[in-house]
Structures are given as C-alpha cells and as structure tokens.
Design a protein around this motif. Structure first.
Motif, PDB file in Angstrom:
ATOM      1  N   ARG A  79      37.002  31.881  49.211  1.00 44.40           N
ATOM      2  CA  ARG A  79      35.580  31.566  49.072  1.00 44.40           C
ATOM      3  C   ARG A  79      35.327  30.240  49.775  1.00 44.40           C
ATOM      4  O   ARG A  79      36.195  29.394  49.826  1.00 44.40           O
ATOM      5  N   HIS A 122      35.386  35.777  51.611  1.00 50.30           N
ATOM      6  CA  HIS A 122      35.694  35.987  53.020  1.00 50.30           C
ATOM      7  C   HIS A 122      37.101  36.558  53.109  1.00 50.30           C
ATOM      8  O   HIS A 122      37.986  36.149  52.357  1.00 50.30           O
ATOM      9  N   SER A 146      37.578  39.268  60.718  1.00 49.44           N
ATOM     10  CA  SER A 146      37.071  38.589  59.533  1.00 49.44           C
ATOM     11  C   SER A 146      35.879  39.375  59.015  1.00 49.44           C
ATOM     12  O   SER A 146      35.157  40.012  59.775  1.00 49.44           O
ATOM     13  N   GLU A 147      35.720  39.321  57.705  1.00 42.00           N
ATOM     14  CA  GLU A 147      34.590  39.993  57.075  1.00 42.00           C
ATOM     15  C   GLU A 147      34.180  39.208  55.846  1.00 42.00           C
ATOM     16  O   GLU A 147      34.953  38.415  55.317  1.00 42.00           O
ATOM     17  N   THR A 148      32.960  39.430  55.423  1.00 41.11           N
ATOM     18  CA  THR A 148      32.439  38.773  54.233  1.00 41.11           C
ATOM     19  C   THR A 148      31.988  39.841  53.258  1.00 41.11           C
ATOM     20  O   THR A 148      31.290  40.778  53.634  1.00 41.11           O
ATOM     21  N   GLU A 198      34.074  27.865  53.160  1.00 43.30           N
ATOM     22  CA  GLU A 198      34.168  27.872  54.626  1.00 43.30           C
ATOM     23  C   GLU A 198      35.384  27.127  55.139  1.00 43.30           C
ATOM     24  O   GLU A 198      35.425  26.712  56.289  1.00 43.30           O
ATOM     25  N   GLU A 257      42.169  35.964  51.619  1.00 41.05           N
ATOM     26  CA  GLU A 257      40.895  36.139  50.922  1.00 41.05           C
ATOM     27  C   GLU A 257      40.540  34.809  50.265  1.00 41.05           C
ATOM     28  O   GLU A 257      41.353  34.236  49.546  1.00 41.05           O
TER      29      GLU A 257
END
Length: 134
Positions: free
Chosen positions: A110, A17, A10-12, A112, A108
């Motif tokens: 936005r 996200h 996972s990456e932001t 949480e 992908e």
C-alpha cells in the motif's frame, strides 16, 4: 545462460498495489536460493536483513523496509516476507533447464514507496551478482 527480466507488470486493486516480475536467472535453484533467503544474500542485491529466521512464521526485519514474519517458506522454492510498511514480498523459484532458474516475483503493498523501475534495477543487480559466479 544469461539472466534477463522478461516481464514486469504493475496493477492497482483498491488501495493495494501489485508488482509482478518474471526473471530468468543464470544459475541453478540451489545457487539462487541463498540470494533470496539469507541475510548475506539479500544484502548483496536488495537490502540487509537485520533479522531473518529461516522458517515459516519466523521473524524478519528488512532494513529500510520493515519488520514482520516469514509467511511462506519452502526451501529452494518459495520465500515470502510480510512486513509492516513494506507489504508482502514473494520469491517463487522454478528450475529452468539444468543451469537456470525462473523467478516469479510478487510485491503487494500500500502507498507509493515502490516502483517497477526500482525492482527492475534490483533484479539487474541480482543478475549481475549471479553472472559473476557467486
């Protein structure tokens, strides 16, 4: 061949996200495709698709996720759904020998609402479904 989840990251990027998974599935592409690109298939391991038009720019509504469009569609290769509130969900299939399939997955979004653990659990259900011979 047995299924496995070989990679999950996972990456932001700003407020977006991205979750990426590499999943080895124990069935050939033509057996895996229906699980990712049909209403019955998605409902069996992920979520019911109340609407799913099997074509590029077709309508899609994933229960509990959102409504939107099919943003990529290449039969037995790529299914991508972009839904309001749920982001972009992409399934990319590749042959893995004669009897297996590699799934390259990207989500992908936005906010949480999703986690790597939730997708890992979903992919475990998918592997179990496919190992059961469906």
């Amino acid at each position: 061949m047995t299924g496995s989840i070989e990679q999950g990251t996972s990456e932001t990027r700003g407020s977006a996200h991205l979750l990426h998974f590499l999943v080895r599935l124990p069935r050939p592409v033509e057996k895996v495709w229906p699980a990712l690109a049909t209403e019955v298939g998605l409902a069996a391991w992920y979520t019911p698709a109340d609407v799913l038009e099997h074509r590029l720019e077709g309508a899609v509504t994933l229960r509990g996720v959102g409504a939107g469009r099919v943003t990529a569609w290449d039969v037995e290769r790529v299914a991508e759904y972009t839904v309001e509130g749920g982001g972009r969900i992409r399934f990319h299939l590749e042959r893995d020998g004669d009897q297996g399939t590699t799934l390259r997955f990207t989500h992908e979004f936005r906010g949480e609402q999703e986690t790597e653990q939730r997708w890992r659990a979903r992919f475990e259900r998918l592997i179990g479904l496919l190992e059961g011979g469906t």
